[in-house]
Write a protein that holds these residues in place. Structure first.
Motif, short mmCIF file in Angstrom:
data_model
loop_
_atom_site.label_atom_id
_atom_site.label_comp_id
_atom_site.label_asym_id
_atom_site.label_seq_id
_atom_site.Cartn_x
_atom_site.Cartn_y
_atom_site.Cartn_z
N LEU A 118 -17.08 -19.69 56.78
CA LEU A 118 -16.21 -19.84 55.62
C LEU A 118 -15.87 -21.31 55.46
CD1 LEU A 118 -13.81 -16.83 56.15
CD2 LEU A 118 -15.62 -17.05 54.44
N GLY A 119 -16.08 -21.84 54.26
CA GLY A 119 -15.80 -23.23 53.98
C GLY A 119 -14.40 -23.41 53.42
N VAL A 120 -13.77 -24.54 53.75
CA VAL A 120 -12.44 -24.87 53.26
C VAL A 120 -12.57 -25.80 52.06
CG1 VAL A 120 -10.25 -26.00 53.83
CG2 VAL A 120 -11.46 -24.66 55.57
N VAL A 121 -11.92 -25.43 50.96
CA VAL A 121 -11.94 -26.23 49.74
C VAL A 121 -10.50 -26.58 49.37
CG1 VAL A 121 -12.56 -26.27 47.29
CG2 VAL A 121 -14.02 -25.07 48.92
N TRP A 122 -10.21 -27.87 49.32
CA TRP A 122 -8.90 -28.31 48.85
C TRP A 122 -8.91 -28.24 47.33
CZ3 TRP A 122 -4.96 -28.72 52.05
CH2 TRP A 122 -5.25 -28.84 53.41
N LYS A 123 -7.93 -27.53 46.80
CA LYS A 123 -7.89 -27.27 45.36
C LYS A 123 -7.71 -28.55 44.55
CE LYS A 123 -5.92 -22.66 45.88
NZ LYS A 123 -4.79 -21.79 45.53
N GLU A 124 -8.12 -28.46 43.31
CA GLU A 124 -7.99 -29.59 42.38
C GLU A 124 -6.55 -30.08 42.34
OE1 GLU A 124 -9.05 -30.77 37.78
OE2 GLU A 124 -8.97 -28.66 38.35
N SER A 125 -5.58 -29.18 42.41
CA SER A 125 -4.16 -29.57 42.37
C SER A 125 -3.81 -30.47 43.56
CB SER A 125 -3.26 -28.33 42.36
OG SER A 125 -3.45 -27.57 43.54
N ALA A 126 -4.40 -30.21 44.72
CA ALA A 126 -4.14 -31.06 45.89
C ALA A 126 -4.72 -32.45 45.69
CB ALA A 126 -4.75 -30.42 47.14
N ILE A 127 -5.87 -32.52 45.05
CA ILE A 127 -6.50 -33.82 44.78
C ILE A 127 -5.62 -34.62 43.82
CG2 ILE A 127 -8.54 -34.96 43.81
CD1 ILE A 127 -10.03 -32.28 44.60
N GLN A 128 -5.17 -33.95 42.74
CA GLN A 128 -4.31 -34.62 41.77
C GLN A 128 -3.01 -35.09 42.41
OE1 GLN A 128 -4.01 -31.61 38.74
NE2 GLN A 128 -5.98 -32.15 37.84
N GLN A 129 -2.42 -34.26 43.26
CA GLN A 129 -1.18 -34.62 43.94
C GLN A 129 -1.39 -35.83 44.85
OE1 GLN A 129 0.41 -31.52 46.40
NE2 GLN A 129 2.35 -32.59 46.71
N THR A 130 -2.52 -35.87 45.54
CA THR A 130 -2.83 -36.99 46.42
C THR A 130 -2.97 -38.28 45.61
OG1 THR A 130 -3.96 -35.53 47.97
CG2 THR A 130 -4.49 -37.87 48.10
N ILE A 131 -3.66 -38.20 44.49
CA ILE A 131 -3.84 -39.38 43.64
C ILE A 131 -2.51 -39.85 43.09
CG2 ILE A 131 -4.86 -40.22 41.48
CD1 ILE A 131 -7.27 -38.34 42.15
N ARG A 132 -1.68 -38.91 42.61
CA ARG A 132 -0.36 -39.28 42.07
C ARG A 132 0.53 -39.90 43.14
NH1 ARG A 132 -0.74 -34.33 39.26
NH2 ARG A 132 0.53 -33.33 40.85
N GLY A 133 0.32 -39.52 44.42
CA GLY A 133 1.12 -40.07 45.51
C GLY A 133 0.96 -41.57 45.64
N GLY A 134 -0.19 -42.09 45.23
CA GLY A 134 -0.42 -43.53 45.20
C GLY A 134 -0.50 -44.20 46.56
N LYS A 135 -0.65 -43.45 47.63
CA LYS A 135 -0.74 -44.06 48.96
C LYS A 135 -2.20 -44.17 49.35
CE LYS A 135 3.68 -42.48 50.64
NZ LYS A 135 4.39 -41.71 51.66
N LEU A 136 -2.61 -45.38 49.68
CA LEU A 136 -3.98 -45.60 50.10
C LEU A 136 -4.10 -45.39 51.59
CD1 LEU A 136 -4.91 -48.79 48.04
CD2 LEU A 136 -5.51 -46.43 47.56
N GLY A 137 -5.16 -44.72 52.00
CA GLY A 137 -5.44 -44.53 53.42
C GLY A 137 -6.32 -45.66 53.92
N THR A 138 -6.79 -45.51 55.13
CA THR A 138 -7.69 -46.49 55.72
C THR A 138 -9.12 -46.01 55.54
OG1 THR A 138 -6.02 -47.04 57.37
CG2 THR A 138 -8.29 -47.71 57.85
#
Length: 175
Positions: free
Chosen positions: A123-143
């Motif tokens: 079974l594969g894990v898929v992070w939903k589009e909403s999680a991606i949008q929330q991450t982008i809106r968070g504006g925190k850059l990772g390494t």
């Protein structure tokens, strides 16, 4: 019990239901589909798209993915009357802008699997589009993984690029 119309369930990719066909677009074990295009690995949506898995904005797909697919977009396939982006049923000429056929909608981003062996769940894990949008809106850059200590190449070795498994990508990709 949660009612099917509960706001707690959120909104799934329209038209995608449990059992829907899905596709993971990526480069399993460094393979590609000619001209360095990704391969489309078939899957099916294994968990209810409206419900979050483990209390997180993710869903499960049933597919035999392999290394090198993390970060791949996952699309669900819908069939029937297709409304292109921006066309609404309230538009006076909506029918002339729609068509019957197959379409793909982004479900999210693939990040790994539960079980890779033939007799495990696969079974594969898929992070939903909403999680991606929330991450982008968070504006925190990772390494960047290229800046992590484990990714620093030996200074005497020729420079090369790696995917998440530290497998080199095909050289022509970066020519």
């Amino acid at each position: 019990m949660i009612p099917a119309n509960s706001e707690r369930l959120g909104t799934p990719a329209e038209g995608i239901t449990v059992g829907s066909d899905a596709f993971v677009l990526g480069f399993p074990v460094r393979m590609y589909g000619g001209e360095y295009l990704p391969l489309w690995k078939r899957a099916s949506v294994a968990s209810e798209p409206q419900a979050d898995v483990d209390g997180l904005p993710k869903t499960l797909i049933d597919t035999a993915t392999r290394r090198g697919m993390s970060g791949s977009p996952v699309f669900g396939q819908v069939s029937g009357l297709i409304f292109p982006e921006g066309v609404k049923q309230t538009d006076p000429d909506w029918f002339g802008k729609t068509y019957f056929g197959l379409g793909n909608r982004l479900i999210g981003v693939y990040s790994g699997a539960y079980g890779r062996e033939p007799f495990e769940a696969q079974l594969g894990v898929v992070w939903k589009e909403s999680a991606i949008q929330q991450t982008i809106r968070g504006g925190k850059l990772g390494t960047s993984s290229f800046k992590l200590e484990s990714r620093v190449p030996d200074a005497t070795a020729p420079q090369s690029y790696f995917d998440w498994d530290d497998w080199p990508f095909p050289d022509p990709l970066f020519d």
